[in-house]
Design an enzyme around this catalytic site. Sequence first.
Site, PDB file in Angstrom:
ATOM      1  N   TYR A   1     -36.897   5.065   8.196  1.00 44.79           N
ATOM      2  CA  TYR A   1     -37.418   6.279   8.855  1.00 44.79           C
ATOM      3  C   TYR A   1     -36.316   7.000   9.629  1.00 44.79           C
ATOM      4  CZ  TYR A   1     -41.397   9.080  10.550  1.00 44.79           C
ATOM      5  OH  TYR A   1     -42.291  10.094  10.807  1.00 44.79           O
TER       6      TYR A   1
ATOM      7  N   LYS B   1     -39.464  11.841  16.076  1.00 44.99           N
ATOM      8  CA  LYS B   1     -40.813  11.511  16.566  1.00 44.99           C
ATOM      9  C   LYS B   1     -40.756  10.995  18.009  1.00 44.99           C
ATOM     10  CE  LYS B   1     -43.475  12.562  13.041  1.00 44.99           C
ATOM     11  NZ  LYS B   1     -44.178  13.861  13.073  1.00 44.99           N
TER      12      LYS B   1
HETATM   13  N1  LIG Z   1     -47.737  10.835   5.839  1.00 47.61           N
HETATM   14  C1  LIG Z   1     -47.488   9.919   6.755  1.00 47.61           C
HETATM   15  O1  LIG Z   1     -47.268   8.750   6.468  1.00 47.61           O
HETATM   16  C2  LIG Z   1     -47.491  10.329   8.215  1.00 47.61           C
HETATM   17  C3  LIG Z   1     -47.701   9.350   9.199  1.00 47.61           C
HETATM   18  C4  LIG Z   1     -47.683   9.721  10.533  1.00 47.61           C
HETATM   19  C5  LIG Z   1     -47.438  11.045  10.875  1.00 47.61           C
HETATM   20  N2  LIG Z   1     -47.237  11.983   9.891  1.00 47.61           N
HETATM   21  C6  LIG Z   1     -46.970  13.370  10.291  1.00 47.61           C
HETATM   22  O2  LIG Z   1     -48.032  14.183   9.882  1.00 47.61           O
HETATM   23  C7  LIG Z   1     -47.561  15.517   9.824  1.00 47.61           C
HETATM   24  C8  LIG Z   1     -48.035  16.166   8.521  1.00 47.61           C
HETATM   25  O3  LIG Z   1     -47.406  15.548   7.427  1.00 47.61           O
HETATM   26  P1  LIG Z   1     -48.180  15.068   6.126  1.00 47.61           P
HETATM   27  O4  LIG Z   1     -47.917  13.616   6.000  1.00 47.61           O
HETATM   28  O5  LIG Z   1     -49.563  15.573   6.115  1.00 47.61           O
HETATM   29  O6  LIG Z   1     -47.319  15.725   4.948  1.00 47.61           O
HETATM   30  P2  LIG Z   1     -47.337  17.191   4.290  1.00 47.61           P
HETATM   31  O7  LIG Z   1     -46.100  17.235   3.462  1.00 47.61           O
HETATM   32  O8  LIG Z   1     -48.630  17.436   3.628  1.00 47.61           O
HETATM   33  O9  LIG Z   1     -47.221  18.160   5.550  1.00 47.61           O
HETATM   34  C9  LIG Z   1     -45.982  18.479   6.169  1.00 47.61           C
HETATM   35  C10 LIG Z   1     -46.076  19.954   6.485  1.00 47.61           C
HETATM   36  O10 LIG Z   1     -44.924  20.415   7.217  1.00 47.61           O
HETATM   37  C11 LIG Z   1     -44.730  21.753   6.811  1.00 47.61           C
HETATM   38  N3  LIG Z   1     -43.408  22.256   7.183  1.00 47.61           N
HETATM   39  C12 LIG Z   1     -42.197  21.745   6.821  1.00 47.61           C
HETATM   40  N4  LIG Z   1     -41.222  22.536   7.310  1.00 47.61           N
HETATM   41  C13 LIG Z   1     -41.839  23.552   7.995  1.00 47.61           C
HETATM   42  C14 LIG Z   1     -41.378  24.686   8.717  1.00 47.61           C
HETATM   43  N5  LIG Z   1     -40.053  24.969   8.837  1.00 47.61           N
HETATM   44  N6  LIG Z   1     -42.284  25.516   9.292  1.00 47.61           N
HETATM   45  C15 LIG Z   1     -43.613  25.270   9.187  1.00 47.61           C
HETATM   46  N7  LIG Z   1     -44.116  24.216   8.510  1.00 47.61           N
HETATM   47  C16 LIG Z   1     -43.223  23.367   7.918  1.00 47.61           C
HETATM   48  C17 LIG Z   1     -44.931  21.707   5.293  1.00 47.61           C
HETATM   49  O11 LIG Z   1     -45.147  22.998   4.760  1.00 47.61           O
HETATM   50  C18 LIG Z   1     -46.160  20.816   5.203  1.00 47.61           C
HETATM   51  O12 LIG Z   1     -47.334  21.606   5.224  1.00 47.61           O
HETATM   52  C19 LIG Z   1     -46.049  15.451   9.986  1.00 47.61           C
HETATM   53  O13 LIG Z   1     -45.710  15.713  11.340  1.00 47.61           O
HETATM   54  C20 LIG Z   1     -45.762  14.005   9.656  1.00 47.61           C
HETATM   55  O14 LIG Z   1     -44.553  13.541  10.223  1.00 47.61           O
HETATM   56  C21 LIG Z   1     -47.277  11.651   8.575  1.00 47.61           C
END
Ligand SMILES: NC(=O)c1ccc[n+]([C@@H]2O[C@H](COP(=O)([O-])OP(=O)(O)OC[C@H]3O[C@@H](n4cnc5c(N)ncnc54)[C@H](O)[C@@H]3O)[C@@H](O)[C@H]2O)c1
Length: 254
Positions: free
Chosen positions: A153, A160
Amino acid sequence: MGILEGKRILVTGVLTESSIAFSVAKMAQEEGAQVVLTGFGRLSLVERIAKRLPEPPPVIELDVQNTEHLDSLADRVGEHVGGLDGVVHSIGFAPQSCLGGNFLNTPWEDVATALHVSTYSFKALAQACLPLMKEGGAIVGLDFDASKAWPVYDWMGVAKAGLESCSRYLARDLGGHGIRVNLVAAGPLRTMAAKSIPGFTEFEDSWPGKAPLGWDLGDTVPAAKACLALLSDWFPATTGEIVHVDGGVHAIGG
Ligand SMILES: NC(=O)c1ccc[n+]([C@@H]2O[C@H](COP(=O)([O-])OP(=O)(O)OC[C@H]3O[C@@H](n4cnc5c(N)ncnc54)[C@H](O)[C@@H]3O)[C@@H](O)[C@H]2O)c1
């Protein structure tokens, strides 16, 4: 009556149907909220996904690295809703060099991008939405437990950790506006963002077995439910908090 009846919620981060934000938007509508989405990049794609929601919401362009987008956000959201009661930050990105075990060699420029998009944007989004939150409300961000160093990560973990701290400072500074700021620390979920992490399978292989409650890597509903709860009126005195929705892994050693 749904727990978000009458609330106006801005949801960022819908990219595909597997996005955590998609579940948040869908369930928020089911619970009575009026939802506005922001989309990044190819808006036509986000609009297509938005049509799969129970009530296709307006989609507004937002690149959190674009100052003009942020400066005009309140006006553009204000064309659809008179104000906001909730904002969901579901945005994360790190260049490939930031992930996958390359920690010692990642150049600052790439780290800067990761911190800009994944950490600073939480403050930037909150500030951009402030003019629409005159009656107070709730801001919720998506976190991955940053209390320890994980495999692969890397700099996203640092981003984060910064997000967790940023959330506490926002809670301090926005409390006087009646705005609560909290994070949901989700376990690993198979989204586009996760698939872009080289070695993500390390999480996939170990998490379900470690979690006292078990863990479904394909189910974004538990994380979305926690977001909805924090957006609702049922956490009126909670801010600066991190709610872990990870099957319980954060509580287990070894
Ligand atoms: N998937 C996992 O395992 C997980 C676990 C914990 C937390 N998260 C967090 O959840 C959140 C959403 O991620 P996800 O897993 O749903 O994946 P996802 O890829 O569906 O969503 C990530 C989003 O970030 C957006 N993004 C990227 N660069 C950007 C920018 N410059 N301006 C505006 N938007 C931008 C993308 O368009 C996308 O919609 C993130 O913060 C991620 O770190 C994910």
